[in-house]
Scaffold this active site. Structure first.
Site, mmCIF file in Angstrom:
data_model
loop_
_atom_site.group_PDB
_atom_site.id
_atom_site.type_symbol
_atom_site.label_atom_id
_atom_site.label_comp_id
_atom_site.label_asym_id
_atom_site.label_seq_id
_atom_site.Cartn_x
_atom_site.Cartn_y
_atom_site.Cartn_z
ATOM 1 N N GLU A 140 0.582 -1.017 -0.110
ATOM 2 C CA GLU A 140 0.254 -0.410 0.178
ATOM 3 C C GLU A 140 0.989 1.043 0.284
ATOM 4 O O GLU A 140 2.091 1.103 0.244
ATOM 5 C CB GLU A 140 -1.173 -0.261 1.050
ATOM 6 C CG GLU A 140 0.134 -0.075 2.379
ATOM 7 C CD GLU A 140 -1.102 -0.010 3.963
ATOM 8 O OE1 GLU A 140 -2.581 -0.018 3.451
ATOM 9 O OE2 GLU A 140 -0.906 -0.204 4.638
ATOM 10 N N ASN A 142 0.529 5.180 2.284
ATOM 11 C CA ASN A 142 0.377 5.741 3.050
ATOM 12 C C ASN A 142 0.860 6.460 2.677
ATOM 13 O O ASN A 142 1.616 7.457 3.217
ATOM 14 C CB ASN A 142 0.688 5.154 4.060
ATOM 15 C CG ASN A 142 0.280 2.909 4.342
ATOM 16 O OD1 ASN A 142 0.247 2.521 5.127
ATOM 17 N ND2 ASN A 142 1.491 2.793 4.261
ATOM 18 N N SER A 147 4.043 5.663 10.408
ATOM 19 C CA SER A 147 3.846 5.576 11.723
ATOM 20 C C SER A 147 5.775 5.088 11.657
ATOM 21 O O SER A 147 5.984 4.274 10.973
ATOM 22 C CB SER A 147 3.680 4.872 12.226
ATOM 23 O OG SER A 147 3.594 4.121 12.076
ATOM 24 N N LYS A 318 -7.855 3.090 -0.861
ATOM 25 C CA LYS A 318 -7.561 1.865 -1.501
ATOM 26 C C LYS A 318 -7.865 1.686 -2.922
ATOM 27 O O LYS A 318 -7.327 1.394 -3.934
ATOM 28 C CB LYS A 318 -7.700 0.577 -0.523
ATOM 29 C CG LYS A 318 -7.199 0.752 0.891
ATOM 30 C CD LYS A 318 -5.640 0.443 0.625
ATOM 31 C CE LYS A 318 -5.400 0.195 2.322
ATOM 32 N NZ LYS A 318 -5.266 1.558 2.572
ATOM 33 N N GLU A 379 -6.177 2.243 7.168
ATOM 34 C CA GLU A 379 -5.257 2.992 7.075
ATOM 35 C C GLU A 379 -4.981 1.671 8.857
ATOM 36 O O GLU A 379 -5.683 2.057 9.349
ATOM 37 C CB GLU A 379 -4.359 4.008 7.328
ATOM 38 C CG GLU A 379 -4.197 5.225 6.169
ATOM 39 C CD GLU A 379 -3.949 4.681 4.696
ATOM 40 O OE1 GLU A 379 -2.637 3.701 4.772
ATOM 41 O OE2 GLU A 379 -4.156 5.144 3.900
ATOM 42 N N GLY A 380 -3.415 1.132 8.890
ATOM 43 C CA GLY A 380 -3.403 1.101 10.354
ATOM 44 C C GLY A 380 -3.967 -0.387 10.196
ATOM 45 O O GLY A 380 -4.551 -1.458 9.554
ATOM 46 N N ARG A 461 8.987 -3.937 9.386
ATOM 47 C CA ARG A 461 8.641 -3.828 10.137
ATOM 48 C C ARG A 461 8.053 -6.197 9.488
ATOM 49 O O ARG A 461 8.024 -6.512 8.523
ATOM 50 C CB ARG A 461 7.249 -3.530 9.796
ATOM 51 C CG ARG A 461 7.595 -2.026 10.561
ATOM 52 C CD ARG A 461 5.487 -1.640 10.127
ATOM 53 N NE ARG A 461 5.234 -0.973 9.035
ATOM 54 C CZ ARG A 461 3.902 -1.303 8.721
ATOM 55 N NH1 ARG A 461 2.699 -1.106 9.177
ATOM 56 N NH2 ARG A 461 4.306 -1.433 7.508
#
Length: 485
Positions: A140, A142, A147, A318, A379-380, A461
């Site tokens: 994606e 963002n 963050s 999206k 998001e998230g 991540r």
């Protein structure tokens, strides 16, 4: 170059490693707050891998090279107002609780008069390395509240520290990895530099070049990720002498003033605000009442540069990502050579509408869900629906709501036998990783003219290979760094 295996450590070495990671992290700000309730003096070590995770060097370098192309693409998407707003207007009908409310805020801001055409975007393009395709594939793009740019450098530094002090090696004075193969992100400094590009522009335009304005960071109540944000805030002050003030999303309307006699300049505690930096407002649960939504309209109508503006945030929907996978559409925004750079990173994404492609997607979602993820306009972590859960989820909502989702082919990343340190415990069993590249672009929303376009660092991540979701703050993943091979 051949890929190294992970270091093999005895139990005593592992105990020492946990001790060293914990104290290095606590002394260098590799911190988060635990889930509420907590006291301000009770931060904990952020979840982290104990070893750097392998990632192909050539693919990492490619991800850095193409970030400015992605920045340009999304700036041009926003500048193409007629196309973008027609898509968002239609999407708002099917995603009333969030896209619809943001769209309403934009329309109200238009009625009030949008006086600032320049927008700032601090973005992150997320990828997984797909082993089958031998290519990075974009998860994606963002556009709001990206963050872990403040924590990412600290993970690289802890892995460098462990390597240099010989903890990864069975020889007390030896290193296991080559130092150059463990890159340290500069995303904390880069995000501060991106914010300063907006401050500097504003100061030149409206304050005769005087560095007398501030950044207003709009945050969540009880923000667990405050130390990630503070790292950027501190670099902004130390390097550029720009003050950053924090205000909770729900308290904006009672805290700011828009002075119509001064061209809709925005003020907070007597300070003139040059940049509004959202580290919140990316999900409907953050908006408690009508006044909270009103703050988006209020700030959008001010002279301050928004990071991001409403249209810039909505460009990260999206649905927009899905439409841009069509090469003809893509070529209307960037050059053919630029298309050739980023197109191989696209996954196949289907709409869930009544179009021919949408009908194919609806059939695939029920007949072959194991190859897909269903994504809403959010998001998230914690929002997606994966594989076999897709049919039952679609059956649980009205068919008229399906158009608010896109159906994306799954990426096939390699599983690595790394270990996560979370709350003092080692979690083994294999991980998969997602590479994020931070970007910054300052641009004119009316004509797409880019004032500043930068690639500003990376983030890795990782999550357990048994987990679908990967949000660190949501409790699914951890912060990591790369070993390049």
């Amino acid at each position: 170059m051949s890929q190294k295996t992970f270091p093999r450590l005895e139990d005593e070495q592992l105990r020492k490693l946990i001790h060293e990671i914990s104290q290095f992290g606590l002394s260098n700000g590799l911190l988060m707050y635990p889930p509420a309730p907590y006291k301000e003096y009770q931060p904990v070590l952020a979840p982290v891998t104990i070893f750097p995770t392998p990632f192909p060097k050539a693919k990492y370098e490619k991800s850095l090279e193409i970030q400015t192309v992605y920045n340009k693409l999304y700036a041009n998407v926003v500048a193409e107002h007629k196309w973008l707003t027609s898509i968002i207007k239609q999407l708002s009908i099917h995603d009333k609780s969030f896209t619809g409310r943001l769209w309403d805020c934009y329309l109200k801001a238009q009625e009030n008069g949008i006086v600032q055409n320049v927008s700032l975007a601090l973005t992150r393009s997320d990828y997984m390395y797909d082993e089958l395709a031998d290519e990075i594939k974009q998860v994606e793009f963002n556009t709001v509240s990206v963050s872990f740019g403040g924590l990412s450098p600290k993970v690289g530094k802890v892995h460098q520290y462990l390597n240099k002090t010989g903890i990864y090696s069975k020889e007390s004075s030896g290193t296991y990895y080559e130092t150059d193969d463990l890159p340290i992100s500069e995303s904390d400094v880069g995000l501060a530099r991106g914010l300063y590009s907006g401050v500097e522009y504003y100061n030149k335009q409206y304050l005769s070049g005087k560095n007398e304005s501030i950044v207003l960071m709009v945050v969540q109540e009880n923000e667990r990720n405050a130390f990630d944000q503070r790292a950027i805030e501190h670099h902004l002050l130390n390097k550029y002498e720009v003050i950053c003030k924090r205000v909770e999303l729900g308290k904006v309307m009672s805290s700011v003033k828009v002075d119509k006699n001064k061209g809709n300049k925005l003020f907070y505690e007597g300070y003139e605000v040059s940049v509004v930096y959202y580290r919140s407002a990316y999900g409907p649960d953050e908006f408690e009442d009508a006044a909270t939504w009103d703050c988006r309209t209020c700030l959008e109508s001010s002279l301050a540069i928004k990071c991001p503006s409403l249209l810039t945030q909505l460009s990260g929907s999206k649905k927009i990502q899905q439409l841009l996978t069509d090469k003809t559409t893509l070529q209307s925004f960037i050059s053919e050579s630029e298309v050739s750079q980023i197109y191989p990173t696209f996954c196949k994404i289907y709409p869930m509408d009544n179009s021919e492609e949408g009908q194919i997607a609806r059939r695939l979602a029920f007949e072959n869900p194991g190859n897909f993820v269903l994504k809403p306009q959010r998001e998230g972590g914690g929002n997606n629906i994966y594989m076999e859960d897709i049919p039952s989820f679609l059956n649980s909502i009205d068919e008229s709501e399906w158009e608010a989702y896109i159906l994306m082919e799954l990426i096939h990343p390699k599983t690595h036998k790394n270990t996560i340190l979370r709350n003092g415990e080692l979690l083994s069993g294999g991980i998969v990783s997602e590479l994020g590249i931070f970007g910054s672009y300052l641009f004119n929303e009316q004509n797409g003219e880019i004032v500043d376009n930068q690639t500003i660092g990376h983030l890795l991540r990782s999550k357990s290979s048994s987990s679908n979701e990967g949000g660190v703050a949501a409790g699914f993943g951890c912060v990591d760094n790369m070993y390049l091979y």
